[in-house]
Design a protein around this motif. Structure first.
Motif, short mmCIF file in Angstrom:
data_model
loop_
_atom_site.label_atom_id
_atom_site.label_comp_id
_atom_site.label_asym_id
_atom_site.label_seq_id
_atom_site.Cartn_x
_atom_site.Cartn_y
_atom_site.Cartn_z
N VAL A 82 19.07 -10.36 -31.81
CA VAL A 82 18.98 -9.00 -31.27
C VAL A 82 18.58 -8.01 -32.36
CG1 VAL A 82 20.29 -7.12 -30.20
CG2 VAL A 82 20.64 -9.49 -29.44
N TYR A 83 19.17 -8.15 -33.53
CA TYR A 83 18.80 -7.29 -34.66
C TYR A 83 17.31 -7.43 -34.95
CZ TYR A 83 18.79 -5.37 -39.43
OH TYR A 83 18.51 -4.63 -40.57
N ASP A 84 16.83 -8.67 -35.01
CA ASP A 84 15.41 -8.92 -35.28
C ASP A 84 14.52 -8.30 -34.20
OD1 ASP A 84 16.22 -10.33 -37.51
OD2 ASP A 84 15.86 -12.32 -36.63
N MET A 85 14.93 -8.39 -32.95
CA MET A 85 14.15 -7.84 -31.85
C MET A 85 14.08 -6.31 -31.95
SD MET A 85 15.54 -10.24 -28.72
CE MET A 85 14.79 -9.19 -27.46
N LEU A 86 15.20 -5.68 -32.26
CA LEU A 86 15.22 -4.23 -32.41
C LEU A 86 14.27 -3.79 -33.52
CD1 LEU A 86 19.06 -3.51 -32.01
CD2 LEU A 86 17.23 -2.93 -30.38
N ARG A 87 14.32 -4.51 -34.64
CA ARG A 87 13.43 -4.18 -35.76
C ARG A 87 11.97 -4.40 -35.34
NH1 ARG A 87 13.12 -1.75 -38.87
NH2 ARG A 87 12.81 -2.78 -40.86
N GLU A 134 18.66 1.45 -40.14
CA GLU A 134 19.87 2.25 -40.10
C GLU A 134 20.43 2.36 -38.69
OE1 GLU A 134 17.90 6.71 -39.79
OE2 GLU A 134 18.54 5.95 -41.73
N ASP A 135 19.59 2.12 -37.68
CA ASP A 135 20.06 2.14 -36.29
C ASP A 135 20.26 0.73 -35.74
OD1 ASP A 135 20.09 4.92 -36.22
OD2 ASP A 135 17.97 5.02 -35.67
N ALA A 136 19.41 -0.19 -36.16
CA ALA A 136 19.57 -1.58 -35.72
C ALA A 136 20.90 -2.16 -36.21
CB ALA A 136 18.40 -2.42 -36.23
N ARG A 137 21.39 -1.66 -37.31
CA ARG A 137 22.66 -2.18 -37.84
C ARG A 137 23.84 -1.92 -36.91
NH1 ARG A 137 24.31 2.24 -42.59
NH2 ARG A 137 23.66 4.09 -41.43
N ALA A 138 23.65 -1.06 -35.92
CA ALA A 138 24.74 -0.74 -34.99
C ALA A 138 25.24 -1.97 -34.24
CB ALA A 138 24.29 0.33 -34.00
N ILE A 139 24.42 -3.00 -34.12
CA ILE A 139 24.86 -4.19 -33.38
C ILE A 139 25.45 -5.26 -34.30
CG2 ILE A 139 23.33 -3.81 -31.43
CD1 ILE A 139 22.51 -6.52 -33.94
N LEU A 140 25.46 -5.00 -35.61
CA LEU A 140 26.03 -6.00 -36.53
C LEU A 140 27.55 -6.03 -36.39
CD1 LEU A 140 23.85 -5.34 -39.70
CD2 LEU A 140 23.63 -7.20 -38.04
N PRO A 141 28.16 -7.22 -36.46
CA PRO A 141 29.60 -7.35 -36.22
C PRO A 141 30.44 -7.05 -37.46
CG PRO A 141 28.66 -9.50 -36.63
CD PRO A 141 27.51 -8.53 -36.64
N ASN A 142 31.74 -6.91 -37.24
CA ASN A 142 32.68 -6.73 -38.35
C ASN A 142 32.66 -7.92 -39.29
OD1 ASN A 142 33.82 -4.18 -38.10
ND2 ASN A 142 35.39 -4.85 -36.66
N ALA A 143 32.22 -9.07 -38.80
CA ALA A 143 32.16 -10.28 -39.62
C ALA A 143 31.03 -10.25 -40.63
CB ALA A 143 32.01 -11.51 -38.73
N ARG A 173 21.69 0.25 -44.49
CA ARG A 173 20.54 1.11 -44.19
C ARG A 173 19.35 0.72 -45.06
NH1 ARG A 173 20.08 7.73 -45.05
NH2 ARG A 173 18.11 7.98 -43.89
N TYR A 174 19.60 0.51 -46.34
CA TYR A 174 18.50 0.23 -47.27
C TYR A 174 18.26 -1.26 -47.47
CZ TYR A 174 18.83 5.19 -48.25
OH TYR A 174 18.85 6.54 -48.11
N VAL A 175 19.29 -2.09 -47.28
CA VAL A 175 19.11 -3.54 -47.37
C VAL A 175 18.86 -4.05 -45.95
CG1 VAL A 175 20.16 -5.75 -47.98
CG2 VAL A 175 20.61 -3.71 -49.39
N LYS A 176 17.64 -4.43 -45.69
CA LYS A 176 17.26 -4.89 -44.35
C LYS A 176 17.77 -6.32 -44.14
CE LYS A 176 13.25 -1.84 -44.10
NZ LYS A 176 13.68 -1.06 -45.29
N LEU A 177 18.36 -6.55 -42.99
CA LEU A 177 19.04 -7.82 -42.72
C LEU A 177 18.35 -8.65 -41.65
CD1 LEU A 177 22.72 -6.50 -42.94
CD2 LEU A 177 21.43 -7.75 -44.68
N GLY A 178 17.04 -8.49 -41.51
CA GLY A 178 16.28 -9.31 -40.57
C GLY A 178 16.06 -10.71 -41.10
#
Length: 254
Positions: free
Chosen positions: A177-182, A189-198, A137-142
């Motif tokens: 996809v994450y970058d596009m959502l952002r 905190e919502d874009a992270r929903a598409i991040l994988p278990n990996a 949520r706080y560490v942005k992963l774009g």
């Protein structure tokens, strides 16, 4: 973003206070692991003896190693086993399952580059463990953030080129996809929903010795656990045994 590998570093572990070191004539070196002669013991062993003998001795806990240390650490094991009579006592305690006395010895680890899949398994071990986990949520992963995008862990079984290509391309697509959502204003905190278990993560973890022995007995190789968490179990054991060598005999034995 990139493939990453696991790193485990021991940050801290149980140490006697300066007051107790002075009392037991310890060496002046701040990182010296052993009590000076005639008491040849690690800090963890001194704490373990104090805890165990508190249950059975009329002495105060602060007096036990000073008064009884030479008796236990200075004599051969009376059960015919290896080591000192303190080692005999530790074996007896573990065999009798009176291992609550081992909870006074703690270790803090930096666990880095592990998957969220591993994290989900790891946090099922709650008694005796404390976790502080890198936040998605706080560490942005774009791709354009300080993180440079999310790193990922490749499972051991994805070991042929065709499967690996598919896996890596999927990670790249999910990053896009994450970058596009952002880009469209979706909070992290919502874009992270598409991040994988990996997705790789980092955590600081503290556990007591009893909890670590139990964890290892369940997650070590040969117990059917996933490869990544069996690797973590081995790394944790190595870190513990390096600073408290006497514990090696008990890993997998509880």
């Amino acid at each position: 973003m990139a493939e990453t590998t696991m790193s485990v570093t021991l940050l801290a572990h149980t140490q006697l206070t300066e007051q107790m070191r002075d009392k037991l004539f310890m060496c002046d070196e701040p990182f010296d692991a052993y009590v000076a002669p005639p008491i040849d013991a690690t800090h963890g062993q001194a704490v373990a003896l104090s805890a165990i003998r508190t249950c059975y001795s009329p002495l105060k806990p602060s007096e036990i190693v000073e008064v009884e240390g030479d008796k236990y650490f200075g004599k051969q094991a009376t059960d015919g086993g290896t080591g000192t009579d303190a080692d005999r006592l530790f074996r007896q305690i573990v065999a009798s399952k009176h291992t609550s006395t081992m909870e006074h010895i703690t270790f803090t680890f930096a666990v880095e580059g592990v998957s969220r899949a591993l994290l989900a398994q790891l946090t099922r071990h709650r008694v005796g463990f404390s976790f502080s986990v890198q936040s998605q949520r706080y560490v942005k992963l774009g791709s354009g953030d300080k993180s440079g995008g999310f790193d990922y862990v490749v499972p051991e079984t994805i070991n042929n080129s065709a499967a690996l290509d598919i896996f890596v391309e999927t990670m790249k697509r999910l990053q896009q996809v994450y970058d596009m959502l952002r880009h469209y204003g979706i909070p992290s905190e919502d874009a992270r929903a598409i991040l994988p278990n990996a997705t790789a993560t980092n955590l600081t973890m503290t556990a007591n010795l009893r909890a670590l022995l139990d964890f290892y007995s369940k997650r070590r190789k040969g117990r059917g656990a996933q490869h990544e968490i069996t690797e973590l179990a081995e790394r944790l054991r190595e870190c513990v045994v390096e600073v408290e060598p006497w514990t090696d005999a008990f890993f997998g034995g509880m």
